[in-house]
Design an enzyme around this catalytic site. Structure first.
Site, PDB file in Angstrom:
ATOM      1  N   ASP A 145       0.698  -1.135   0.169  1.00 14.12           N
ATOM      2  CA  ASP A 145       0.112   0.145   0.108  1.00 14.12           C
ATOM      3  C   ASP A 145       0.700   1.079   0.038  1.00 14.12           C
ATOM      4  O   ASP A 145       1.966   1.321   0.502  1.00 14.12           O
ATOM      5  CB  ASP A 145      -0.789  -0.022   1.334  1.00 14.12           C
ATOM      6  CG  ASP A 145      -2.053   0.855   1.018  1.00 14.12           C
ATOM      7  OD1 ASP A 145      -3.254   0.138   1.009  1.00 14.12           O
ATOM      8  OD2 ASP A 145      -2.214   2.152   0.697  1.00 14.12           O
TER       9      ASP A 145
ATOM     10  N   GLY B 288     -36.325   1.107   6.362  1.00 14.57           N
ATOM     11  CA  GLY B 288     -35.985   2.171   7.374  1.00 14.57           C
ATOM     12  C   GLY B 288     -34.965   3.207   6.733  1.00 14.57           C
ATOM     13  O   GLY B 288     -35.354   3.863   5.624  1.00 14.57           O
TER      14      GLY B 288
ATOM     15  N   GLU C 201     -15.044  -9.080  -5.927  1.00 16.43           N
ATOM     16  CA  GLU C 201     -15.193  -9.435  -4.470  1.00 16.43           C
ATOM     17  C   GLU C 201     -16.909  -9.048  -3.890  1.00 16.43           C
ATOM     18  O   GLU C 201     -17.224  -7.802  -4.212  1.00 16.43           O
ATOM     19  CB  GLU C 201     -14.410  -8.609  -3.855  1.00 16.43           C
ATOM     20  CG  GLU C 201     -14.148  -8.781  -2.357  1.00 16.43           C
ATOM     21  CD  GLU C 201     -13.753 -10.350  -2.161  1.00 16.43           C
ATOM     22  OE1 GLU C 201     -13.047 -10.797  -2.585  1.00 16.43           O
ATOM     23  OE2 GLU C 201     -14.738 -10.852  -1.394  1.00 16.43           O
TER      24      GLU C 201
ATOM     25  N   CYS D  35     -20.123   1.248  -0.686  1.00 13.37           N
ATOM     26  CA  CYS D  35     -20.279   0.642  -1.925  1.00 13.37           C
ATOM     27  C   CYS D  35     -21.752   0.921  -2.650  1.00 13.37           C
ATOM     28  O   CYS D  35     -21.471   1.510  -3.807  1.00 13.37           O
ATOM     29  CB  CYS D  35     -20.157  -0.781  -1.759  1.00 13.37           C
ATOM     30  SG  CYS D  35     -18.600  -1.426  -1.139  1.00 13.37           S
TER      31      CYS D  35
ATOM     32  N   ASN E 171     -24.715  -5.305  -6.797  1.00 12.50           N
ATOM     33  CA  ASN E 171     -24.968  -4.118  -6.080  1.00 12.50           C
ATOM     34  C   ASN E 171     -26.205  -3.331  -6.252  1.00 12.50           C
ATOM     35  O   ASN E 171     -26.965  -3.055  -5.586  1.00 12.50           O
ATOM     36  CB  ASN E 171     -23.760  -3.461  -5.877  1.00 12.50           C
ATOM     37  CG  ASN E 171     -22.786  -3.993  -4.782  1.00 12.50           C
ATOM     38  OD1 ASN E 171     -22.930  -4.836  -4.167  1.00 12.50           O
ATOM     39  ND2 ASN E 171     -21.775  -3.313  -4.681  1.00 12.50           N
TER      40      ASN E 171
HETATM   41  C1  UDX Z   1     -22.364  -4.370   0.098  1.00 14.89           C
HETATM   42  C2  UDX Z   1     -22.677  -5.525  -0.428  1.00 14.89           C
HETATM   43  O1  UDX Z   1     -23.578  -6.187   0.264  1.00 14.89           O
HETATM   44  C3  UDX Z   1     -21.408  -6.371  -0.786  1.00 14.89           C
HETATM   45  O2  UDX Z   1     -21.796  -7.595  -1.309  1.00 14.89           O
HETATM   46  C4  UDX Z   1     -20.661  -5.756  -1.690  1.00 14.89           C
HETATM   47  O3  UDX Z   1     -19.365  -6.324  -1.811  1.00 14.89           O
HETATM   48  C5  UDX Z   1     -20.294  -4.123  -0.979  1.00 14.89           C
HETATM   49  O4  UDX Z   1     -21.605  -3.596  -0.667  1.00 14.89           O
HETATM   50  P1  UDX Z   1     -21.747  -3.329   2.602  1.00 14.89           P
HETATM   51  O5  UDX Z   1     -21.535  -2.100   1.781  1.00 14.89           O
HETATM   52  O6  UDX Z   1     -20.632  -4.035   3.421  1.00 14.89           O
HETATM   53  O7  UDX Z   1     -21.797  -4.399   1.331  1.00 14.89           O
HETATM   54  O8  UDX Z   1     -23.045  -3.528   3.441  1.00 14.89           O
HETATM   55  P2  UDX Z   1     -24.574  -4.306   3.346  1.00 14.89           P
HETATM   56  O9  UDX Z   1     -24.606  -5.203   4.470  1.00 14.89           O
HETATM   57  O10 UDX Z   1     -24.726  -4.747   1.862  1.00 14.89           O
HETATM   58  O11 UDX Z   1     -25.520  -2.833   3.832  1.00 14.89           O
HETATM   59  C6  UDX Z   1     -25.582  -1.832   2.592  1.00 14.89           C
HETATM   60  C7  UDX Z   1     -26.494  -0.749   3.432  1.00 14.89           C
HETATM   61  O12 UDX Z   1     -27.896  -1.435   3.133  1.00 14.89           O
HETATM   62  C8  UDX Z   1     -26.405  -0.551   4.924  1.00 14.89           C
HETATM   63  O13 UDX Z   1     -26.564   0.858   5.019  1.00 14.89           O
HETATM   64  C9  UDX Z   1     -27.418  -1.073   5.530  1.00 14.89           C
HETATM   65  O14 UDX Z   1     -27.977  -0.636   6.668  1.00 14.89           O
HETATM   66  C10 UDX Z   1     -28.470  -1.025   4.490  1.00 14.89           C
HETATM   67  N1  UDX Z   1     -29.609  -1.972   4.479  1.00 14.89           N
HETATM   68  C11 UDX Z   1     -29.508  -3.284   4.522  1.00 14.89           C
HETATM   69  C12 UDX Z   1     -31.002  -1.683   4.727  1.00 14.89           C
HETATM   70  O15 UDX Z   1     -31.218  -0.436   4.677  1.00 14.89           O
HETATM   71  N2  UDX Z   1     -31.858  -2.591   4.803  1.00 14.89           N
HETATM   72  C13 UDX Z   1     -31.551  -3.997   4.611  1.00 14.89           C
HETATM   73  O16 UDX Z   1     -32.511  -4.758   4.666  1.00 14.89           O
HETATM   74  C14 UDX Z   1     -30.310  -4.435   4.402  1.00 14.89           C
END
Ligand code: UDX
Length: 433
Positions: free
Chosen positions: A30, A251, A146, A258, A206
């Site tokens: 890095d 919510g 990923e 991401c 995504n």
């Molecule tokens: C996401 C994807 O899930 C993952 O596969 C990808 O590689 C990167 O982006 P991440 O950003 O870590 O991962 O979070 P994730 O658990 O997917 O949640 C994303 C957002 O959605 C959060 O802010 C969470 O609070 C929100 N969310 C999730 C909701 O509002 N409702 C839900 O039912 C699920």
């Protein structure tokens, strides 16, 4: 096998430690000297459950090391590019500066016949462009997206739902299969495809997840008008196996490093490709998501009697989701800031994300505990559903607040328990009891 991992953020640090765990000799590289120093010393510079243990094991076993020197890649066979692709300032498109710089720096030290594997989320077409550069240097390029979720990164890397290999030939596929053999042998599905398809798999996944969340949040908007309950709609439709319950949590919506930037970059790329109409719906997905934040601010205002000016507001949560200290595009902090801008005195508490929040939002006030954040509050906003908040006894806060008013913007609190303790409980997409 000898592997290099370029970029040691959430993705790269986890990938490096996981690859050492399955038996490879890994060097993480890095440009950020502080990050490398921290990882070398066995400290993960962010909150990721399980990763400190994996890092310690890799370092102690001598299979994992970290450096800022790209020359360390010279004796590796496979090189993973795990750098960030943030949203460009003032635009929807992704900023590919870090990916381009990583590949350029790698090419300087690339032994002929090696394999460069992109893991970063990129606009479709990027891999083909980079393949030209890597092939000119006598090596191959593959794309291997990923899907890890922050907070579950270790589990998602060691036991992924699937492994996608975007390749241009058999040699690249063979090398990637060798790298992942211990994971593939667990029965993990492998999808071998071309470069653009592999890039699209990631952005499509995504986009679908973001759409699912915004879908149920759109239904929540309707529920608010007709007095229906969105959590019950989600519960009922989720029993249909074709729909499923996951990612139907209505919510405050999605945030993080991401989903928001990936759907925007996808729209920007579609526009460049002349297929913007195909992804127009993502504009609405984004708009629904942002409207939930405004609705939460409105609920806070209503609970303060129509104006936030001079009100005291306790905010529970700063991270974009629980089990993470990531505050990138955090809905919680967005709401906290808007409430403050409307004239309220806001105090924020989060179990892990306070340091990051303080750096990025120095104008907000922070408290050392949930009770301190809610001291004398007229309204409490529950914005990130950490277990600490879900399991909290309402009476703990009852003793310190000025008014027993709570907005549960994540539909995660046991509202019967809160109302039984004398609280007025409001949430998104549900009528109050
Ligand atoms: C996401 C994807 O899930 C993952 O596969 C990808 O590689 C990167 O982006 P991440 O950003 O870590 O991962 O979070 P994730 O658990 O997917 O949640 C994303 C957002 O959605 C959060 O802010 C969470 O609070 C929100 N969310 C999730 C909701 O509002 N409702 C839900 O039912 C699920």
């Amino acid at each position: 096998m000898k592997l290099s991992v370029i970029g040691t953020g959430y993705l790269g640090a986890t990938h490096a430690a996981a690859m050492a765990e399955i038996g490879h000799e890994v060097v993480g590289i890095d440009v950020d000297a502080a990050k490398i120093e921290s990882l070398r010393g066995g400290t993960v510079p962010f909150h990721e459950p399980g990763l400190p243990e994996l890092l310690a094991k890799g370092l102690a076993g001598g299979r994992l090391r970290f450096t800022t020197d790209f020359a360390a890649a010279a004796d590796c066979v496979v090189h993973f590019v795990c750098v960030g692709t943030p949203q460009r300032k003032g635009e929807n498109a992704a900023d590919l500066t870090y990916v381009d710089a990583a590949v350029a720096a790698l090419i300087e030290h690339l032994p002929v016949g090696s394999l460069v594997v992109g893991k970063s989320t990129v606009p479709v077409g990027t891999a083909e462009r980079l393949a030209g550069l890597v092939e000119a240097a006598g090596s191959d390029l593959a794309w291997n997206p990923e899907f890890l979720r922050e907070g579950k990164a270790v589990q998602d890397t060691l036991r992924p739902d699937r492994i996608v290999m975007g390749v241009t030939g058999e040699r690249a596929e063979k090398l990637l299969r060798d790298v992942y053999e211990p994971i593939v042998s667990l029965g993990t599905p492998v999808i071998v495809t071309d470069l653009p398809t592999s890039e699209l798999v990631k952005v499509s996944a995504n986009a679908f997840l973001a759409t699912k969340i915004s879908f149920i949040n759109a239904i929540a908007e309707v529920c608010e008008v007709v007095g229906a309950d969105v959590t019950m709609v989600a519960e009922a439709i989720g029993h249909d196996a074709r729909i499923g319950h996951r990612f139907l949590g209505a919510g405050l919506g999605f945030g993080g490093g991401c989903l928001p930037k990936d759907i925007r970059a996808f729209m920007a790329r579609a526009e460049e490709l002349g297929v913007d109409q195909a992804l127009n719906f993502l504009r609405e997905v984004d708009a629904i998501n942002v409207r939930r934040r405004a609705r939460t601010v409105d609920l806070a205002r209503e609970m303060c009697g129509g104006s936030l000016a001079g009100a005291r507001v306790g905010v529970l949560g700063a991270a974009f989701k629980p089990d993470s200290d990531d505050i990138r595009d955090s809905p919680a902090l967005d709401v906290a800031l808007a409430v403050q801008q409307a004239g309220a005195a806001v105090r924020v508490y989060d179990p892990y994300a306070m340091d990051n929040a303080r750096i990025s939002f120095p104008t907000l006030a922070y408290a050392a505990s949930a009770t301190a954040a809610c001291h004398d509050a007229d309204v409490v906003l529950h914005l990130t559903e950490w277990a600490e908040f879900r399991e909290m006894e309402p009476s703990v806060l009852s003793e310190v607040v000025r008014g027993r008013n709570i907005v549960d913007a994540r539909n995660a609190l046991d509202r019967e328990r809160w109302t039984a303790d004398g609280w007025i409980h409001r949430s998104l997409g549900r009528r109050s009891i």
